[in-house]
Design a protein around this motif. Structure first.
Motif, PDB file in Angstrom:
ATOM      1  N   MET A 126      18.741 -34.351 -16.310  1.00 32.43           N
ATOM      2  CA  MET A 126      19.712 -34.921 -17.089  1.00 32.43           C
ATOM      3  C   MET A 126      19.148 -35.539 -18.606  1.00 32.43           C
ATOM      4  O   MET A 126      19.522 -35.458 -19.309  1.00 32.43           O
ATOM      5  CB  MET A 126      19.740 -36.269 -16.327  1.00 32.43           C
ATOM      6  N   ARG A 150      19.367 -32.413 -20.844  1.00 32.51           N
ATOM      7  CA  ARG A 150      20.849 -32.293 -21.092  1.00 32.51           C
ATOM      8  C   ARG A 150      21.117 -33.292 -22.250  1.00 32.51           C
ATOM      9  O   ARG A 150      21.896 -32.881 -23.065  1.00 32.51           O
ATOM     10  CB  ARG A 150      21.723 -32.419 -19.782  1.00 32.51           C
ATOM     11  N   ALA A 151      20.702 -34.602 -22.032  1.00 35.00           N
ATOM     12  CA  ALA A 151      21.178 -35.545 -22.924  1.00 35.00           C
ATOM     13  C   ALA A 151      20.357 -35.295 -24.507  1.00 35.00           C
ATOM     14  O   ALA A 151      20.967 -35.349 -25.683  1.00 35.00           O
ATOM     15  CB  ALA A 151      20.646 -36.947 -22.522  1.00 35.00           C
ATOM     16  N   LEU A 158      25.427 -40.630 -20.422  1.00 38.27           N
ATOM     17  CA  LEU A 158      24.243 -39.815 -19.690  1.00 38.27           C
ATOM     18  C   LEU A 158      23.040 -40.818 -19.703  1.00 38.27           C
ATOM     19  O   LEU A 158      22.389 -40.956 -18.752  1.00 38.27           O
ATOM     20  CB  LEU A 158      24.162 -38.284 -20.276  1.00 38.27           C
ATOM     21  N   ILE A 188      26.048 -33.102 -12.534  1.00 43.15           N
ATOM     22  CA  ILE A 188      25.688 -34.180 -13.316  1.00 43.15           C
ATOM     23  C   ILE A 188      26.653 -34.772 -14.222  1.00 43.15           C
ATOM     24  O   ILE A 188      26.905 -35.871 -14.187  1.00 43.15           O
ATOM     25  CB  ILE A 188      24.406 -33.534 -14.184  1.00 43.15           C
ATOM     26  N   VAL A 189      27.501 -33.625 -14.633  1.00 43.89           N
ATOM     27  CA  VAL A 189      28.537 -34.164 -15.577  1.00 43.89           C
ATOM     28  C   VAL A 189      29.685 -34.812 -14.775  1.00 43.89           C
ATOM     29  O   VAL A 189      30.285 -35.623 -15.233  1.00 43.89           O
ATOM     30  CB  VAL A 189      29.363 -32.807 -16.252  1.00 43.89           C
ATOM     31  N   ILE A 209      28.973 -38.767 -14.456  1.00 46.47           N
ATOM     32  CA  ILE A 209      29.052 -39.439 -15.668  1.00 46.47           C
ATOM     33  C   ILE A 209      30.667 -39.483 -15.949  1.00 46.47           C
ATOM     34  O   ILE A 209      30.900 -40.522 -16.675  1.00 46.47           O
ATOM     35  CB  ILE A 209      28.251 -39.201 -16.899  1.00 46.47           C
ATOM     36  N   MET A 243      29.409 -29.945 -21.906  1.00 44.14           N
ATOM     37  CA  MET A 243      28.274 -30.779 -21.197  1.00 44.14           C
ATOM     38  C   MET A 243      27.546 -29.665 -20.286  1.00 44.14           C
ATOM     39  O   MET A 243      26.363 -29.930 -19.968  1.00 44.14           O
ATOM     40  CB  MET A 243      28.761 -32.105 -20.523  1.00 44.14           C
TER      41      MET A 243
END
Length: 101
Positions: A1, A4-5, A23, A53-54, A57, A95
């Motif tokens: 995560m 990715r952010a 995120l 993960i997407v 959020i 994302m």
């Protein structure tokens, strides 16, 4: 995560600032989506993990771990006082995309 952010925060993906902040807020609050160990698809085998993960959020109906307990993301965000992001056009796809720059 976190990775990715970091990648999204560089600004090349077209993802909104609010989505990246959501995120980061999930990370800072300790809300972690439960990601399947098997069954991933894609060239790198990472699509299912990124989708989970997407989805978290964006407040989809998935399971997350918060304070050591598994619960639905809606309950976790309420307890942690974190607002999920509302996806904009093509944001979900951006994302999940894996881009090397």
């Amino acid at each position: 995560m976190m990775l990715r952010a970091h990648r999204l925060a560089q600004g090349y993906s077209g993802v909104s600032k609010e989505a990246v902040e959501a995120l980061v807020n999930f990370l800072n609050s300790g809300i972690v989506p439960r990601v399947r160990q098997y069954g991933s698809i894609g060239v790198n085998g990472d699509l299912i993990a990124l989708v989970m993960i997407v989805a978290g959020i964006f407040a989809a109906d998935i399971d997350v771990v918060y304070n050591g307990e598994t619960m639905k993301v809606a309950l976790a965000t309420e307890l942690a006082e974190v607002r999920p992001s509302k996806p904009r056009l093509r944001e979900g796809l951006a994302m999940m995309s894996y881009v090397i720059l």
